[in-house]
Motif scaffolding. Structure first.
Motif, short mmCIF file in Angstrom:
data_model
loop_
_atom_site.label_atom_id
_atom_site.label_comp_id
_atom_site.label_asym_id
_atom_site.label_seq_id
_atom_site.Cartn_x
_atom_site.Cartn_y
_atom_site.Cartn_z
N LEU A 258 0.83 -1.20 0.00
CA LEU A 258 0.00 0.00 0.00
C LEU A 258 0.86 1.25 0.00
O LEU A 258 1.91 1.30 0.65
CB LEU A 258 -0.91 0.01 1.24
N LYS A 259 0.41 2.26 -0.71
CA LYS A 259 1.15 3.52 -0.75
C LYS A 259 0.93 4.28 0.56
O LYS A 259 -0.19 4.38 1.04
CB LYS A 259 0.68 4.37 -1.93
N GLY A 260 2.02 4.77 1.11
CA GLY A 260 1.94 5.53 2.36
C GLY A 260 3.26 6.20 2.62
O GLY A 260 4.06 6.41 1.71
N ASN A 261 3.51 6.52 3.89
CA ASN A 261 4.79 7.13 4.28
C ASN A 261 5.60 6.16 5.12
O ASN A 261 6.07 6.50 6.20
CB ASN A 261 4.53 8.42 5.06
N GLY A 262 5.74 4.93 4.64
CA GLY A 262 6.40 3.90 5.44
C GLY A 262 5.37 2.96 6.01
O GLY A 262 4.22 2.91 5.57
N GLN A 263 5.77 2.20 7.04
CA GLN A 263 4.90 1.16 7.58
C GLN A 263 3.63 1.73 8.23
O GLN A 263 3.66 2.77 8.87
CB GLN A 263 5.65 0.29 8.60
N PHE A 264 2.52 1.00 8.06
CA PHE A 264 1.26 1.37 8.69
C PHE A 264 1.25 0.81 10.12
O PHE A 264 0.65 -0.23 10.40
CB PHE A 264 0.07 0.85 7.87
N LEU A 265 1.95 1.51 10.99
CA LEU A 265 2.12 1.08 12.37
C LEU A 265 2.05 2.31 13.27
O LEU A 265 2.78 3.28 13.07
CB LEU A 265 3.47 0.36 12.53
N HIS A 266 1.15 2.25 14.27
CA HIS A 266 0.88 3.43 15.10
C HIS A 266 0.84 3.05 16.57
O HIS A 266 0.14 2.10 16.96
CB HIS A 266 -0.48 4.02 14.67
N ALA A 267 1.64 3.75 17.39
CA ALA A 267 1.64 3.53 18.84
C ALA A 267 0.42 4.26 19.43
O ALA A 267 0.47 5.44 19.74
CB ALA A 267 2.93 4.07 19.45
N LYS A 268 -0.67 3.51 19.57
CA LYS A 268 -1.98 4.10 19.85
C LYS A 268 -2.22 4.38 21.33
O LYS A 268 -2.81 5.39 21.70
CB LYS A 268 -3.04 3.12 19.33
N LEU A 269 -1.75 3.49 22.19
CA LEU A 269 -2.08 3.57 23.62
C LEU A 269 -0.81 3.51 24.46
O LEU A 269 0.06 2.68 24.21
CB LEU A 269 -3.00 2.40 23.99
N LEU A 270 -0.72 4.41 25.44
CA LEU A 270 0.44 4.43 26.34
C LEU A 270 -0.04 4.62 27.77
O LEU A 270 -0.77 5.57 28.07
CB LEU A 270 1.39 5.56 25.95
#
Length: 302
Positions: A258-270
């Motif tokens: 998929l086109k994006g700005n790198g990996q589709f990975l998000h640190a959602k909860l801390l």
């Protein structure tokens, strides 16, 4: 001032950059190729090119330049500070931002922005990592805790070590995962094939990742992940290892992605316990726009 390394070829054969990469385990092949390009590598006192084929008896001299001095300057980067008090700060790092300065990334890092916006930062780490308790990759977005003094830093680092802090990620991965939940326990260490990469290897450091399926699409799955350990590239390596690499990942994923700005990975909860008050905090950050738009597009096409 330069450091010099001498290598004498015994039985090796092949391109000099490959041979040196096998001999000099502390340096990447790309770094060696750059030295060759810059004329820092010579054979029998003659500079050579990267495609030079070594011969038995070749005397190779590598002149390693002194590392550039990193100047830490405050920069107004308009960081998204989710929370701040006199001890800690929580920041929502954008995709594409490096956490701290290093060779090739001396400006525009999260630390540069913190020096401008937060100012007071712990000094436990080396000079280029003030306040940084843990990291996420350049092209991973999401939440990071920052220590504003050394006492807070020690307390937050202990929570990470004791696995009492909470870190949840959201990732879009290739493939349709058939089961609802999973636990990946596989040791991670530096790849023997490419030193820029990590890999599941025998004798690596313990690494445990839990995941749960949130949504399935044609050819993709949206998952939530929780880390027990914090190894370099852990989620990316573990998901590739079980056959569901993170979409958009330039290192561990397929080229057709998929086109994006790198990996589709998000640190959602801390989540963590405040080092001074003992109060439990949990913070959540919404997905970056490109991530959300990609999910909307997948839903529409399904």
């Amino acid at each position: 001032m330069e450091n010099e390394i001498e290598v004498v070829i015994q039985e090796e054969s092949g391109r000099i950059d490959k041979v040196l990469n096998e001999r000099l385990k502390d340096y990447s092949r790309s770094q060696i190729q750059q030295w060759i390009k810059d004329g820092q590598v010579s054979v029998d006192d003659q500079p050579i090119k990267a495609n030079y084929k070594v011969s038995k008896g070749d005397q190779i001299l590598i002149r390693i330049p002194e590392p550039e001095e990193l100047e830490l300057l405050p920069e107004d980067l308009q960081l998204d500070i989710v929370y701040e008090d006199e001890d800690v700060a929580v920041v929502n790092k954008p995709q594409g931002m490096v956490v701290h300065p290093s060779a090739g990334h001396s400006h525009g890092t999260l630390v540069n922005g913190l020096l401008h916006q937060v100012k007071d930062l712990s000094t436990i780490n080396d000079v280029v990592r003030p306040g940084i308790v843990h990291r996420i990759d350049k092209d991973t977005s999401g939440l990071l805790m920052v220590a504003k003094n050394d006492q807070a830093h020690e307390a937050l680092a202990k929570q990470l070590k004791d696995k009492t802090s909470l870190r949840k990620y959201v990732a879009l991965v290739h493939g349709e995962i058939p089961h609802e939940k999973g636990r990946i326990e596989a040791p991670i260490g530096r790849s023997k094939v490419d030193r820029k990469m990590q890999a599941v290897i025998e004798g690596g450091k313990e690494a445990v990742t839990h995941f749960e399926v949130l949504e399935r699409f044609t050819g993709f799955t949206l998952i939530e992940l929780q880390l027990e350990t914090g190894r370099t590239h852990q989620i990316r390596v573990h998901m590739q290892y079980i056959g569901y690499p993170v979409a958009g990942d330039p290192l561990y994923g397929p080229k057709k992605t998929l086109k994006g700005n790198g990996q589709f990975l998000h640190a959602k909860l801390l989540g963590f316990t405040h080092p001074k008050t003992g109060k439990n905090f949990v913070f959540e950050a919404s997905l970056p726009e490109i991530f959300q738009k990609t999910l909307d597009h997948l839903r529409k096409n399904d």
